[in-house]
Write a protein that holds these residues in place. Sequence first.
Motif, short mmCIF file in Angstrom:
data_model
loop_
_atom_site.label_atom_id
_atom_site.label_comp_id
_atom_site.label_asym_id
_atom_site.label_seq_id
_atom_site.Cartn_x
_atom_site.Cartn_y
_atom_site.Cartn_z
N LEU A 47 0.20 10.98 -1.70
CA LEU A 47 1.27 11.20 -2.66
C LEU A 47 0.74 11.17 -4.08
O LEU A 47 0.04 10.25 -4.48
CB LEU A 47 2.36 10.12 -2.48
CG LEU A 47 3.02 10.08 -1.11
CD1 LEU A 47 4.06 8.98 -1.07
CD2 LEU A 47 3.67 11.41 -0.78
N GLU A 48 1.10 12.15 -4.86
CA GLU A 48 0.66 12.22 -6.23
C GLU A 48 1.83 12.61 -7.12
O GLU A 48 2.70 13.36 -6.70
CB GLU A 48 -0.48 13.23 -6.40
CG GLU A 48 -1.75 12.87 -5.64
CD GLU A 48 -2.84 13.89 -5.86
OE1 GLU A 48 -2.58 14.90 -6.56
OE2 GLU A 48 -3.95 13.69 -5.33
N ALA B 145 0.81 -1.21 0.00
CA ALA B 145 0.00 0.00 0.00
C ALA B 145 0.85 1.26 0.00
O ALA B 145 1.86 1.35 0.71
CB ALA B 145 -0.93 0.00 1.21
N LEU B 146 0.45 2.23 -0.81
CA LEU B 146 1.12 3.52 -0.86
C LEU B 146 0.28 4.57 -0.14
O LEU B 146 -0.94 4.49 -0.13
CB LEU B 146 1.32 3.96 -2.32
CG LEU B 146 2.14 3.05 -3.21
CD1 LEU B 146 2.22 3.65 -4.61
CD2 LEU B 146 3.53 2.85 -2.65
N SER C 192 10.15 5.43 4.18
CA SER C 192 9.35 6.53 4.71
C SER C 192 8.32 6.92 3.65
O SER C 192 8.39 6.45 2.50
CB SER C 192 10.24 7.74 5.03
OG SER C 192 10.78 8.28 3.82
N ASN C 193 7.35 7.76 4.02
CA ASN C 193 6.39 8.24 3.03
C ASN C 193 7.08 8.94 1.86
O ASN C 193 6.66 8.82 0.71
CB ASN C 193 5.38 9.19 3.67
CG ASN C 193 4.32 8.45 4.46
OD1 ASN C 193 4.29 7.22 4.47
ND2 ASN C 193 3.45 9.19 5.12
N TYR C 194 8.15 9.65 2.17
CA TYR C 194 8.92 10.33 1.13
C TYR C 194 9.53 9.32 0.16
O TYR C 194 9.45 9.49 -1.06
CB TYR C 194 10.01 11.18 1.79
CG TYR C 194 10.89 11.94 0.82
CD1 TYR C 194 10.44 13.11 0.24
CD2 TYR C 194 12.17 11.49 0.52
CE1 TYR C 194 11.25 13.82 -0.65
CE2 TYR C 194 12.99 12.18 -0.36
CZ TYR C 194 12.51 13.35 -0.95
OH TYR C 194 13.33 14.04 -1.82
N ARG D 158 8.88 6.87 -4.87
CA ARG D 158 9.59 6.19 -5.95
C ARG D 158 8.69 5.18 -6.67
O ARG D 158 8.93 4.81 -7.81
CB ARG D 158 10.81 5.42 -5.41
CG ARG D 158 11.85 6.24 -4.72
CD ARG D 158 13.04 5.38 -4.31
NE ARG D 158 13.74 4.85 -5.45
CZ ARG D 158 13.77 3.57 -5.77
NH1 ARG D 158 13.12 2.67 -5.03
NH2 ARG D 158 14.44 3.15 -6.84
N LEU D 159 7.67 4.72 -5.95
CA LEU D 159 6.80 3.66 -6.49
C LEU D 159 5.58 4.19 -7.22
O LEU D 159 4.68 3.44 -7.57
CB LEU D 159 6.34 2.74 -5.34
CG LEU D 159 7.44 2.16 -4.45
CD1 LEU D 159 6.84 1.29 -3.36
CD2 LEU D 159 8.45 1.37 -5.28
#
Length: 224
Positions: free
Chosen positions: A17-18, A12-13, A160-162, A166-167
């Motif tokens: 994030l967009e 899960a992402l 991390s969320n940051y 990348r995904l």
Amino acid sequence: MSLTKPRQKSIALPEKLEAPIPTRTYFLMKRVLDFLAALIGLILLSPVFLIVSILIKWEDPEGPVLFKQLRVGESGRTFYMYKFRSMVFKAEEMLDTLIDQNEVEGPMFKMKRDPRITKVGHWIRRTSIDEFPQLINVLKGEMSLVGPRPPLPREVIIYSNYDMQRLLIRPGCTGMWQVSGRSNVSFKEMVQLDLYYIQHRSLKLDMKLMFKTFYVVVSSKDGY
């Protein structure tokens, strides 16, 4: 984590994030370029595949020629990535004994003098020939010619969320970090380079990175 039916698995992402969305023309042209280049590459490189396969089996006949490893791709979907086997058979089982010798910061594992790497493996890694079978992944649509490196599930678990950003797009055979120092680039720098690519991706940038990759591969620079 089960290794069966990898395409049905996902990590899960964060929803917040967009990534900037390029035009439909970009996506279409990129996929056409990926498919044709991968198909032509597999045909033209077939003699190299044969020679490398013979060398791998000659040095270490116990293991397979191709090594497939579960990786995390676009939107957290997992898939098997293919490479020429550059390590001794069952090298993954030896990782726990070497993990404290990791030479890079972050979730990745890199070791210049990794005792698991075979003599043939050193050569195909330095020249990036071990990466050629990833053209199969490109042909299948699991990877692109250009994009972020597909990470291992054990790496993503501590992202991390940051880092997770990348995904957001399809992973690639080459990208910003591969032409910016390869093994000498830290994980933090790799993430920054990947996010730059996501923000600025275009066919022009893709072509530029592919030409730079050709130079890096020919010069065997910074590879191990």
